[in-house]
Design an enzyme around this catalytic site. Structure first.
Site, mmCIF file in Angstrom:
data_model
loop_
_atom_site.group_PDB
_atom_site.id
_atom_site.type_symbol
_atom_site.label_atom_id
_atom_site.label_comp_id
_atom_site.label_asym_id
_atom_site.label_seq_id
_atom_site.Cartn_x
_atom_site.Cartn_y
_atom_site.Cartn_z
ATOM 1 N N LYS A 156 -3.264 -11.360 -6.439
ATOM 2 C CA LYS A 156 -4.607 -11.676 -5.919
ATOM 3 C C LYS A 156 -5.640 -10.711 -6.510
ATOM 4 O O LYS A 156 -5.307 -9.587 -6.896
ATOM 5 C CB LYS A 156 -4.622 -11.605 -4.390
ATOM 6 N N LYS A 167 -10.061 -5.475 -4.498
ATOM 7 C CA LYS A 167 -11.149 -4.505 -4.667
ATOM 8 C C LYS A 167 -10.650 -3.202 -5.264
ATOM 9 O O LYS A 167 -11.402 -2.503 -5.917
ATOM 10 C CB LYS A 167 -11.755 -4.154 -3.290
ATOM 11 N N LYS A 185 0.823 -1.206 0.000
ATOM 12 C CA LYS A 185 0.000 0.000 0.000
ATOM 13 C C LYS A 185 0.859 1.258 0.000
ATOM 14 O O LYS A 185 0.488 2.271 -0.580
ATOM 15 C CB LYS A 185 -0.952 0.003 1.195
HETATM 16 P P1 TYM Z 1 -10.462 -6.944 3.111
HETATM 17 O O1 TYM Z 1 -11.603 -5.991 3.256
HETATM 18 O O2 TYM Z 1 -9.371 -6.590 2.174
HETATM 19 O O3 TYM Z 1 -10.989 -8.361 2.660
HETATM 20 C C1 TYM Z 1 -12.017 -9.050 3.340
HETATM 21 C C2 TYM Z 1 -11.725 -10.542 3.343
HETATM 22 O O4 TYM Z 1 -11.614 -11.041 2.016
HETATM 23 C C3 TYM Z 1 -10.400 -11.791 1.876
HETATM 24 N N1 TYM Z 1 -9.888 -11.614 0.503
HETATM 25 C C4 TYM Z 1 -9.621 -12.629 -0.334
HETATM 26 N N2 TYM Z 1 -9.719 -13.966 -0.188
HETATM 27 C C5 TYM Z 1 -9.368 -14.726 -1.249
HETATM 28 N N3 TYM Z 1 -8.925 -14.221 -2.427
HETATM 29 C C6 TYM Z 1 -8.807 -12.900 -2.616
HETATM 30 N N4 TYM Z 1 -8.381 -12.410 -3.775
HETATM 31 C C7 TYM Z 1 -9.157 -12.026 -1.531
HETATM 32 N N5 TYM Z 1 -9.170 -10.688 -1.375
HETATM 33 C C8 TYM Z 1 -9.616 -10.453 -0.119
HETATM 34 C C9 TYM Z 1 -9.459 -11.161 2.889
HETATM 35 O O5 TYM Z 1 -8.417 -12.036 3.224
HETATM 36 C C10 TYM Z 1 -10.389 -10.865 4.042
HETATM 37 O O6 TYM Z 1 -10.556 -12.003 4.861
HETATM 38 N N6 TYM Z 1 -7.721 -5.974 7.139
HETATM 39 C C11 TYM Z 1 -8.896 -6.705 6.683
HETATM 40 C C12 TYM Z 1 -10.171 -6.301 7.396
HETATM 41 C C13 TYM Z 1 -10.121 -6.437 8.872
HETATM 42 C C14 TYM Z 1 -10.158 -7.651 9.620
HETATM 43 C C15 TYM Z 1 -10.103 -7.257 10.987
HETATM 44 C C16 TYM Z 1 -10.264 -8.996 9.263
HETATM 45 C C17 TYM Z 1 -10.031 -5.411 9.768
HETATM 46 N N7 TYM Z 1 -10.027 -5.888 11.026
HETATM 47 C C18 TYM Z 1 -10.139 -8.213 11.985
HETATM 48 C C19 TYM Z 1 -10.283 -9.955 10.284
HETATM 49 C C20 TYM Z 1 -10.220 -9.555 11.628
HETATM 50 C C21 TYM Z 1 -9.069 -6.413 5.206
HETATM 51 O O7 TYM Z 1 -8.635 -5.408 4.713
HETATM 52 O O8 TYM Z 1 -9.865 -7.287 4.552
#
Ligand code: TYM
Length: 328
Positions: A193, A196, A111
């Site tokens: 990967k 979004k 990032k």
């Molecule tokens: P975020 O919002 O980027 O993504 C949400 C969830 O989706 C999973 N993910 C994927 N899994 C498989 N293939 C992909 N291409 C892919 N892209 C995203 C992510 O691994 C995630 O599980 N930091 C976290 C949000 C967060 C969080 C937390 C998660 C904040 N606090 C506490 C767990 C516990 C995030 O940005 O996820």
């Protein structure tokens, strides 16, 4: 078991990677476990967001989670910023976190590269806030995609460190990553990967129209040769499509491979496009319904925050005492 996870309200819509890596696990787990899910809006502002857009996105993403099957009767669903204890615990945990460890985080490095003009302290501290999100609720498991495993490891380290410093307080939760689908790849660059924040043609939104889905799959980057085999290192594009066929259909990857034997890339793309269009259609319809029910969605978030606050405030009270802060 208590299970907890979070998701940012960023990007145009949640995509099939979010679903297969995380959301689908949540929907399954809420049947048997106590599930806590929140929209991580405080994490979202570590990269520039427009304020008017962010609050609308938070409502819209809540509707998406409901459309995807999060059941508010079973699950505590809330917005991170509604519970002030997240930020408070993050501050306390940050005093136990070596800066070097944060600088080494893969997501921070990515990032920081992407937003070179806006490398703020929040971006660096992002995993500490995530640790606070998790530890506050003392969950046993955290269902996430592969890219979040490193952050979960830090949460475990911080739990240990806090416990060693101030006395037994936090549980060390374990990451729950699906065997397949923990890392769905970009359609345009299948070495990366699906994300979004990347352009629309690299990802399939869970709410894309049938035409959009079919068109994106048709334009997906494939690999040299013409044989359809599952080999993530040699044929990342084809393997990603086979995996999608397997995960949205019911068969294994092996069966998918067998099914497409001697069939050619065009046929694979056609069938994957058709399958996704069919499987995602109900989500689109349900989202439209929730978007029209703003008052109801608001009520769900208010109720969720109340349930979350009950747990978070009790943990925080204990933390303040253990750290030695003078209680008011
Ligand atoms: P975020 O919002 O980027 O993504 C949400 C969830 O989706 C999973 N993910 C994927 N899994 C498989 N293939 C992909 N291409 C892919 N892209 C995203 C992510 O691994 C995630 O599980 N930091 C976290 C949000 C967060 C969080 C937390 C998660 C904040 N606090 C506490 C767990 C516990 C995030 O940005 O996820």
């Amino acid at each position: 078991m208590r299970i907890l996870s979070g998701i940012q309200p960023t990007g145009p819509s949640y995509h099939i990677g979010n679903y297969l890596g995380a959301i689908r696990q949540w929907v399954d787990m809420q049947q048997e476990h106590e599930l806590i899910v929140f929209i991580a809006d405080l994490h979202a502002i570590t990269v520039p967001q427009s304020p008017g857009f962010l609050s609308r996105a938070t409502m819209e993403k809540t509707s998406e989670l409901l459309a995807l099957g999060i059941d508010p009767e079973r699950t505590t669903l809330f917005v991170q910023s509604h519970i002030q204890e997240h930020a408070e615990l993050a501050w306390i945990l940050s005093t136990l976190t070596p800066v070097g460890e944060l600088e080494r985080m893969t997501q921070f490095k990515d990032k920081a590269k992407k937003h070179a003009q806006h490398i703020n302290a929040g971006l660096l501290n992002y995993p500490v806030l995530q640790a606070a999100d998790i530890l506050l609720y003392k969950p046993e498991g955290v269902p996430i995609g592969k890219d979040q495993v490193q952050h979960l490891e830090l949460s475990r380290t911080l739990a240990r460190k806090f416990n060693n410093t101030y006395g037994e307080t936090f549980l060390e939760p374990r990451a729950i990553v699906p065997k397949e689908g923990g890392k769905i790849l970009s359609l345009q660059d299948p070495k990366k990967k699906m994300s979004k924040s990347d352009p629309a043609d690299t990802q399939i939104s869970l709410f894309d129209t049938e035409e959009q889905i079919k068109k994106k799959v048709k334009k997906a980057v494939t690999d040299m040769g013409s044989e359809i085999t599952y080999s993530p290192s040699e044929k990342p594009g084809i393997s990603n499509l086979l995996l999608l066929f397997s995960l949205f259909g019911n068969g294994s990857v092996k069966e998918a491979e067998e099914h497409f034997k001697n069939k050619g890339y065009a046929k694979l793309k056609k069938e994957v496009g058709d399958l996704l269009a069919e499987k995602l259609a109900p989500f689109r319809e349900r989202k439209a319904t929730f978007l029209k029910r703003e008052v109801y969605v608001r009520e769900i978030l208010t109720r969720g925050a109340k349930q979350a606050r009950f747990i978070a405030s009790s943990t925080m009270q204990d933390v303040r005492e253990k750290v030695g802060l003078l209680l008011p």
